[in-house]
Design an enzyme around this catalytic site. Structure first.
Site, mmCIF file in Angstrom:
data_model
loop_
_atom_site.group_PDB
_atom_site.id
_atom_site.type_symbol
_atom_site.label_atom_id
_atom_site.label_comp_id
_atom_site.label_asym_id
_atom_site.label_seq_id
_atom_site.Cartn_x
_atom_site.Cartn_y
_atom_site.Cartn_z
ATOM 1 N N TYR A 1 63.244 1.286 179.878
ATOM 2 C CA TYR A 1 63.323 2.745 180.010
ATOM 3 C C TYR A 1 64.306 3.305 178.968
ATOM 4 C CZ TYR A 1 65.470 6.933 182.218
ATOM 5 O OH TYR A 1 66.018 8.163 182.479
ATOM 6 N N ASP B 1 67.004 -2.858 189.189
ATOM 7 C CA ASP B 1 66.676 -1.452 189.400
ATOM 8 C C ASP B 1 65.295 -1.428 190.045
ATOM 9 O OD1 ASP B 1 65.932 1.191 189.275
ATOM 10 O OD2 ASP B 1 66.751 1.536 187.279
ATOM 11 N N ILE C 1 63.655 1.039 191.559
ATOM 12 C CA ILE C 1 63.330 2.435 191.820
ATOM 13 C C ILE C 1 61.836 2.681 192.034
ATOM 14 C CG2 ILE C 1 63.079 3.139 189.410
ATOM 15 C CD1 ILE C 1 64.506 5.679 189.997
ATOM 16 N N LYS D 1 61.036 8.436 192.741
ATOM 17 C CA LYS D 1 59.707 7.963 192.402
ATOM 18 C C LYS D 1 58.875 7.694 193.646
ATOM 19 C CE LYS D 1 61.443 7.900 188.296
ATOM 20 N NZ LYS D 1 61.146 8.917 187.290
#
Lengths: 538, 467
Positions: B143, B228, B230, B270
């Protein structure tokens, strides 16, 4: 925090690993420890176990700690007692100690990998009476009916006097304001999707309008100069990141809000230089004192990047007049530094004095607005600390650009923005709220100050804030920080009231206490006075 | 007059990822007002399931009105700024997180630290774990926001773990070791590895073997693992999601050193499609990290009102179970749509089972196997096809020609339109390639020249995108 000195080198040598810093209880205990550390690495030199490098670092380390010790002596109170564990210099020593400890273990050892020195230091329980008192009071909170023997919280500057007005507004308007669409249908995309990190434009317009209203409409605020953050706490940290590099310093008049030590220093590596104000001047700020502090810093090789003032002052409750603000501006210009004006209590005034914002001063100036930045928030004037709304207001476009980008780390929640846009736009309600809350604060202040006076405790003349700055120096024995902390402790344990001792606010004169009265009801005041009396008479 | 941090470009916002955003802002597509505008396909936002939340809110007036059984809870919320977070909210969150992981892992609310967004959570973890100048290893592609979030104020360095298309961009033991050695060559002290699982931008979940290799690596080097997670609630296809915690428990590593070096970052942006709420969190088995992060969360507390509202939504287990199921179904449908349309245009994607985007293979459309050619193609897609997508270079991909295309932040019609546009462009490029040197070619060149000037002008624009 000495990252500015760190050098990346293949041997991973720590910066100052070898000598133990002087312990807060006095230097004699630390001295023996330091001697031991001196011997061991020298043994290493003899035995050739990499000690040669360490041996050359020792003199540098010792010199560093000698400087640190001298610095602490200079900033110590004018009394012979050793600083208590709660003093800020002890905290500074704590910081170096923990970072040196972590460096020690990284020196070629095979222990488990550590977390950062910063985390180790921050994770420890805070030794300041400001935080200890807050915690104790929250564990056993006073309630007139349910817990009449609990601890009364006078250490948190929160305004509960006018929550009823806001509550009514919320009950009548909330649902519609949060997600109601124009056609009456619910539409969540307005609050669910990504919004600008520095706040929705409608929110900025509403907040700018509120700031103007609350400061008496003598000044108007431009919404495009606002950056919204989740509370004033990140607002001030963000400003520090924008204005100063690690190791730089800000001049801060004392006494000051204890939270600044955390908000401005923890992660930024910035230092705060106290500029002492005295009761003989009614704790007024003197430019001479600022000048002295600035020059002393320069001699020490410390770069001052700005002055931080809180106006209205926390914990004193006085306000700076136009003349002082102008001289501050002149001083900042002369030294080419910034001014951060924390105006978070601007709407919580109760005297006849009018509040003058830095923004008002600058409206009449044609130049050099780039160095002034204002901090604001809705936690005090609107009694909504839980909603997390803070403001950075700056005339400097580069600061705004940087702060906007940093706002991603501390944005205001969108549904909360929606509610507040509605509330703040209801200017008639806001006007009624501002007037009512001022009346109620004044009523409480008068009653509380009178109550203290009955006990022979005088407060500084103040006209703003949610607290009194009370002089209990006549009640402390001995007349020094130790005596002050003993009284604070007695008030907490025996009197069951939590107040903030002046030493936690870096006040140079012992015996002063900040007493917040806006978390109480009027009926609670006699209870407080009685409890203080009980302590005073023992 | 400003600090070094404020003056430098360490915010990483001059990359193409952000430039495309700025162009979109100036000429945003609207089906009525601006049908030839740029379609935003660079924003990983989930707009597919708003209706589910709206109907919940309509039938649960209490929560929105801040009342509980008719009694107002406003007063408590107005004053609530405890950095330990609203207990009800945390209790619901850990149950929600466990639900997403098929209840194979349980979480303790006392180890959860709330922050205003995963952006804040990631940065705070860096502050807690690493010193300025330390390094974290990250598998590429990653990202683009990490360059800003993890490095800017913390002074931490990121060293890429190169993954390649030859094995579906999986993390290998070799790649891990190589990255570690590279960090040492740069005299950087490696503090840990940060993985995004499910991956952004790949949209894939990490397999058992991959996770085990990572665990072995972290044990051997005595470093941290930050996972992570998410996108963990957006896994819509096989294989199923394996959290790092599950992998550790399966190997019975609860009582080892590594247990206290593993941390999870999560968010509701998300999985619940609520990025505007700013809800992120750190979950850690390390007491010092939890304690330090809790105090640091003062710099990014979640509004109490938001915490309350969400605790009510999450307490409705029937709703959350249904939401997760329905949301996944919709994401899967969308993904199938876009994959089919791209295939129709002669463009392939990496097989993915999660996330709000596809990792698209446009290597065959490059004029040469270089990042310059990738940038050229990206500009064509932006300018000629009117689509803002994310080029692989901005994600630090080591192979040119890969792009991330988001599919969950628009209507079906808009998605169809975007696919038509890209098909048209792909065909044009193939024609150009087939050696038909016409005036189009020189046209291509002059457009490229004027484009770079125009791109430079954009650099001064000041608006931010996000995941």
């Amino acid at each position: 925090m000495n990252h500015s000195r760190s050098r990346r080198n293949p041997t991973r040598e720590p910066d100052f690993p070898t000598a133990k810093p002087p312990s807060p209880g006095g230097s004699s205990g630390g001295g023996a420890g330091a001697a031991m550390r001196l011997i061991v690495p020298l043994q290493g030199v003899v035995q050739g176990r990499g000690g040669l490098i360490l041996g050359s670092v020792i003199p540098g380390a010792l010199y560093y700690f000698f400087q640190l010790y001298l610095k602490r002596c200079r900033s110590a109170k004018p009394n012979s007692n050793p600083p208590s564990p709660s003093s800020p210099s002890a905290q500074l020593a704590d910081l170096s100690r923990s970072s040196s400890r972590s460096n020690l273990s990284s020196r070629g050892s095979v222990g488990p990998v550590r977390v950062s020195a910063r985390a180790n230091s921050i994770a420890k329980p805070n030794a300041s009476p400001y935080y200890i008192g807050l915690e104790r009071a929250s564990e056993d909170p006073y309630d007139r009916f349910d817990n009449p023997d609990g601890i009364m919280q006078l250490g948190l500057s929160e305004n509960r006097l006018s929550l009823d007005l806001i509550e009514t507004w919320i009950l009548e308007n909330l649902e519609r304001s949060m997600i109601g669409g124009a056609d009456g249908n619910l539409n969540i995309s307005g609050i669910a999707t990504y919004q600008p990190f520095d706040g929705m434009m409608e929110m900025k317009i509403a907040v700018a309008g509120f700031m103007s209203q609350v400061m008496g409409t003598t000044v108007s605020f431009d919404p495009s100069r606002l950056v919204l953050t989740s509370g004033a706490t990140p607002a001030i940290e963000t400003l520090c990141f924008c204005l100063a590099d690690q190791g730089n310093a800000f001049l801060v008049p004392t006494p000051y809000y204890p939270g600044f030590d955390r908000d401005m220093k923890w992660r930024t590596g910035v230092e705060l230089i106290p500029v002492h104000c005295r009761s003989s001047d009614n704790f007024a700020l003197s430019v001479t004192a600022l000048d002295q502090a600035f020059n002393q810093a320069r001699k020490r090789g410390q770069r001052v990047r700005g002055i931080l003032i809180s106006n209205p002052s926390n914990p004193i409750g006085n306000m700076l007049n136009k003349e002082t603000l102008y001289s501050l501006l002149d001083f900042a210009r002369e030294k080419n530094i910034h001014i951060i004006s924390d105006e978070i209590f601007a709407g919580s005034t109760y005297g006849s004095e009018e509040f003058v914002s830095m923004a008002e001063i600058l409206e009449s100036e044609d130049f050099d607005k780039d160095r002034v930045h204002i901090i604001y928030g809705l936690s005090k004037d609107l009694s909504l600390p839980g909603f997390r709304v803070g403001v950075i207001y700056s005339f400097n476009t580069s600061v705004l650009a940087a702060a906007k980008k940093l706002a991603r780390f501390s944005s205001v929640s969108a549904p909360t923005q929606r509610i507040l846009i509605s509330m703040l736009s209801d200017t008639r309600f806001i006007q009624r709220y501002i007037e009512t809350t001022r009346e109620r604060i004044q009523k409480m202040y008068v009653a509380f100050a009178a109550g203290l006076k009955q006990l022979g405790i005088e407060c500084t003349k103040s006209s703003a804030g949610l607290y009194c700055w009370a002089d209990m120096s006549g009640l402390i024995r001995p007349y020094n920080e130790k005596g002050e902390l003993e009284l604070w402790d007695k008030l907490l344990k025996i009197g069951k009231i939590n107040v903030t001792p002046g030493s936690a606010c870096h006040c140079i004169e012992p015996g002063w206490f900040r007493c917040c009265f806006t978390m109480l009801a009027e009926e609670d005041i006699p209870v407080v006075i009685k409890r203080i009396q009980r302590v005073v008479e023992t | 007059m400003l600090s070094r941090k404020a003056r430098l470009d360490a915010h990483g916002e001059d990359s193409s990822y952000f430039l495309g955003w700025k162009e979109y802002e100036k000429n945003a597509y609207d089906d009525v007002q601006n049908p030839t505008g740029i379609i935003q396909m660079g924003l990983a936002e989930n707009q597919l399931s708003f209706d589910l939340l709206e109907s919940w809110l309509a039938s649960n007036q209490d929560a929105a009105r801040l009342t509980k059984n008719g009694e107002s809870v406003f007063r408590e919320l107005a004053l609530f700024q405890d950095y330990h977070g609203l207990p009800d909210f945390k209790n619901e969150l850990v149950e929600f997180m466990a639900e997403i992981r098929g209840n194979k892992v349980n979480f303790d609310p006392r180890k959860l630290v709330l922050m205003a967004g995963a952006t804040s959570a990631n940065e705070t973890l860096m502050f807690c774990i690493a010193e300025s100048g330390d390094a974290f290893l990250l598998p590429t592609p990653y990202y683009p926001g990490f360059d800003r979030d993890l490095k800017w104020r913390t002074g931490v360095e990121l060293v890429p773990i190169h993954c390649s298309s030859s094995n579906g961009f999986k993390v290998t033991k070799c790649a891990l070791e190589e990255a570690y050695q590279q960090a040492h060559k740069l005299s950087l002290n490696v503090k840990g590895v940060l993985i995004t699982n499910p991956s952004n931008p790949l949209g894939t979940t990490m397999g058992r073997d991959e996770l085990n290799d990572l665990i072995d690596f972290a044990v051997a080097k005595k470093i941290h693992i930050i996972s992570d997670e998410i996108y963990s609630g957006t896994v819509f296809d096989h294989p199923s999601f394996i959290s790092i915690m599950e992998a550790l428990m399966d190997r019975k590593l609860q009582d080892t050193d590594l247990w206290s070096r593993v941390h999870i970052v999560y968010s509701l942006s998300k999985d619940l499609g609520l990025p505007g709420f700013r809800v992120g969190m750190i979950y850690s088995n390390n007491e010092t990290v939890v304690s330090a992060a809790t105090k640091m969360s003062s710099f990014g507390l979640i509004s109490s009102q938001t915490q309350y509202l969400l605790s009510k939504i999450l307490s409705d287990k029937k709703f959350t179970r249904n939401y997760l199921k329905e949301n996944r179904k919709r994401l899967k449908t969308r993904r199938e749509m876009i994959v089919a349309a791209l295939r129709n245009a002669g463009i392939g994607c990496l097989k993915s089972n999660a996330g709000l985007f596809c990792w698209v293979d446009m290597r065959h459309l490059l004029s040469s196997n270089t990042f310059d050619a990738e940038m050229e193609l990206w500009k064509k897609i932006l300018r000629e096809a009117g689509l803002n997508i994310s080029p692989g270079a901005s994600c630090h991909c080591s192979e040119p020609g890969w792009f991330r295309i988001c599919f969950a932040n628009m209507s079906e019609d808009t998605l169809n339109l975007s696919m038509q546009r890209i098909k048209a462009l792909a065909e044009r490029i193939q024609q150009c390639r087939r050696g038909r040197v016409t005036h189009q070619d020189s046209g291509c060149n002059s457009r490229r020249r004027s484009f770079s000037k125009w791109v430079l002008n954009l650099c001064s624009y000041d608006r931010e995108p996000d995941r």
